[in-house]
Design an enzyme around this catalytic site. Structure first.
Site, PDB file in Angstrom:
ATOM      1  N   GLY A  47       0.785  -1.230   0.000  1.00  0.00           N
ATOM      2  CA  GLY A  47       0.000   0.000   0.000  1.00  0.00           C
ATOM      3  C   GLY A  47       0.814   1.275   0.000  1.00  0.00           C
ATOM      4  O   GLY A  47       0.250   2.371  -0.008  1.00  0.00           O
ATOM      5  N   HIS A  48       2.131   1.188   0.012  1.00  0.00           N
ATOM      6  CA  HIS A  48       2.969   2.397   0.130  1.00  0.00           C
ATOM      7  C   HIS A  48       4.047   2.383  -0.940  1.00  0.00           C
ATOM      8  O   HIS A  48       5.203   2.117  -0.614  1.00  0.00           O
ATOM      9  CB  HIS A  48       3.592   2.447   1.523  1.00  0.00           C
ATOM     10  CG  HIS A  48       4.022   3.807   1.953  1.00  0.00           C
ATOM     11  ND1 HIS A  48       5.264   4.327   1.688  1.00  0.00           N
ATOM     12  CD2 HIS A  48       3.366   4.760   2.641  1.00  0.00           C
ATOM     13  CE1 HIS A  48       5.365   5.534   2.217  1.00  0.00           C
ATOM     14  NE2 HIS A  48       4.221   5.814   2.806  1.00  0.00           N
ATOM     15  N   PHE A  49       3.910   2.720  -2.046  1.00  0.00           N
ATOM     16  CA  PHE A  49       2.724   3.044  -2.818  1.00  0.00           C
ATOM     17  C   PHE A  49       2.700   2.132  -4.028  1.00  0.00           C
ATOM     18  O   PHE A  49       3.737   1.956  -4.657  1.00  0.00           O
ATOM     19  CB  PHE A  49       2.756   4.501  -3.287  1.00  0.00           C
ATOM     20  CG  PHE A  49       2.809   5.497  -2.164  1.00  0.00           C
ATOM     21  CD1 PHE A  49       1.665   5.799  -1.439  1.00  0.00           C
ATOM     22  CD2 PHE A  49       3.998   6.122  -1.820  1.00  0.00           C
ATOM     23  CE1 PHE A  49       1.702   6.731  -0.414  1.00  0.00           C
ATOM     24  CE2 PHE A  49       4.043   7.046  -0.793  1.00  0.00           C
ATOM     25  CZ  PHE A  49       2.901   7.354  -0.083  1.00  0.00           C
TER      26      PHE A  49
END
EC number: 4.2.1.59
Length: 148
Positions: A47-49
């Site tokens: 999720g990052h990124f």
């Protein structure tokens, strides 16, 4: 000097939150140098990124804190180290945190910490993180050794 198996005997952290792969230099009561190999397979990159993976700054700070925890424990006397089996290092504060450059998968993230002050169970450390000799993050960290 210390591999990940030896580090796990000191720190309670485990995958995916053990952020120190190896300690390469330690001067008791003064300083520590350690590193983490940042891998694309780490869960944080989901999720990052997506499509532009950047290792989160808070993870860099946590890695510095973990290296500082190793320094604090190994700077204790043998009697204190034996008693430390029932203790843990708690992070108390972060001051002067700055993030200078991004850290990406494939980077070797080096932690350098120096003791600013040590009184009783409280440690104040100057932490810096580097990739390829370039400063990527810095902070002043305060921690305390407490009972579990």
């Amino acid at each position: 000097m210390l591999d990940v198996v030896e580090i796990q005997k000191i720190l309670p952290h485990r995958y995916p939150f053990l952020l120190v792969d190896r300690v390469v230099e330690l001067e008791k009561g003064k300083s520590v140098k350690a590193y983490k190999n940042v891998s694309i397979s780490e869960p944080v990159f989901e999720g990052h990124f997506p499509g532009h993976p950047i290792y989160p700054g808070v993870m860099i700070i946590e890695g510095m804190a973990q290296a500082g925890g190793v320094l604090a424990f190994l700077s204790s006397s043998e009697e204190e180290q034996e008693a430390a089996k029932d203790k843990v290092v708690y992070f108390m504060s972060i001051d002067k945190a700055k993030f200078r450059n991004p850290v990406r998968p494939g980077d070797k993230l080096e932690y350098h910490l120096e003791v600013i002050k040590h009184r009783g169970s409280i440690w104040v450390l100057d932490g810096k993180a580097y990739v390829d000799g370039n400063l990527v993050a810095e902070a002043e960290l305060k921690a305390m050794i407490v009972d579990k």
